[in-house]
Design an enzyme around this catalytic site. Sequence first.
Site, PDB file in Angstrom:
ATOM      1  N   GLU A 268      -0.077  36.143  24.183  1.00  0.00           N
ATOM      2  CA  GLU A 268      -0.804  36.477  22.952  1.00  0.00           C
ATOM      3  C   GLU A 268       0.148  37.191  21.991  1.00  0.00           C
ATOM      4  OE1 GLU A 268      -4.940  38.103  22.986  1.00  0.00           O
ATOM      5  OE2 GLU A 268      -3.981  39.797  21.986  1.00  0.00           O
TER       6      GLU A 268
ATOM      7  N   THR B  62      -3.853  36.415  17.425  1.00  0.00           N
ATOM      8  CA  THR B  62      -5.036  37.234  17.152  1.00  0.00           C
ATOM      9  C   THR B  62      -5.408  37.181  15.666  1.00  0.00           C
ATOM     10  OG1 THR B  62      -3.794  39.251  16.759  1.00  0.00           O
ATOM     11  CG2 THR B  62      -4.494  38.832  19.023  1.00  0.00           C
TER      12      THR B  62
ATOM     13  N   ALA C 190     -20.906  36.799  19.396  1.00  0.00           N
ATOM     14  CA  ALA C 190     -19.932  35.696  19.445  1.00  0.00           C
ATOM     15  C   ALA C 190     -20.640  34.372  19.748  1.00  0.00           C
ATOM     16  CB  ALA C 190     -18.870  35.993  20.501  1.00  0.00           C
TER      17      ALA C 190
END
Length: 293
Positions: free
Chosen positions: A17, A48, A125
């Site tokens: 990430e 991100t 979400a």
Amino acid sequence: MKISKIFDHKQVVFSLEVFPPKKNSSYTTVYNTLLQMRELPVDFISVTYGAGGSAAQRDKTIEIASLIIETYRIESVAHLTCVTSDEADVLAALESARAKGIQNVFALRGDIPADGERKYAFRHASDLVRFIRDHDSEINISGACYPEKHPEAPSLRADIENLKYKIDSGVSHLITQLFFDNDKFYAFRDLAAAAGIDVPIEAGIMPITTKTQLERVVKLSGAAVPDRLTRIHERYRDDPEAFFDAGIAFATDQIIDLVSRGVRGVHLYTMNSVETAKRIARNIGSILRAENK
Ligand code: FAD
């Protein structure tokens, strides 16, 4: 390639990430970071989405996720949060992602802004996941999960019930919040399986390599810190090199234990540190090769 397909072909997936440049800083640093990470045996890199969720942040995430595919020929995942977005914002993000060849998004609610400046088009979400699924039947959707429960959830069981709903809404792969105690992950994995969650769960691992990092990370994530980790860090807190080596060794041990107990993937929170990514990749390279023979 869709992330779900990568899991069809591999026993243990390894991913990284990275985060986009912060306000007003240039792309050069993150491009240099990626240039050096491209040699590593990674299956995908996720990018991100800056907290706050402005259009400029969305563009940065999509730009970098696209560069990872186009320039480095590595699969990428673009994170997308919804707590400060409405339907038009999400449609614009999806259109931009499609135009740039991105096949994978990581659908998140995002943290509730402290100033209360949020929108209510998507409360969870899972609302975002359903919306994406309704407007794009092709894109692959991943989501977050929390072995030690999300801080707002009343219990781990309640959190897992909500997670199941998120999976049923269209999520095909999960990445966990960072954790340091593998037993928490195994207990969570068992509960998730008992709740009928059968998508691959990647373990999110963050090597703690600087002395300020542990306190900050624990405050943000609420992760339990085993005595062994506290001891290592207290012992080497005044020696940055030893501290770094100890942090890498702890994370390596954690990963080897996870892989030996059947984890489907390891997602490294690199904090854009090439050295961290390289050292972990070197330490676990032969293990990944053995698992994926
Ligand atoms: P949700 O899945 O919506 O869960 C949030 C809370 O709501 C949980 O307590 C859950 O139990 C509860 N809940 C969910 N559905 C329901 C329901 N139907 N009814 C009642 N309660 C419900 N943040 C960023 O800003 N940018 C990033 O790029 C980013 N990447 C991340 C990557 C990973 C792997 C992880 C673990 C986190 C990431 N985050 C990121 C942080 C994340 O945005 C926050 O943790 C946020 O608070 C929750 O997002 P979520 O998508 O997990 O929310």
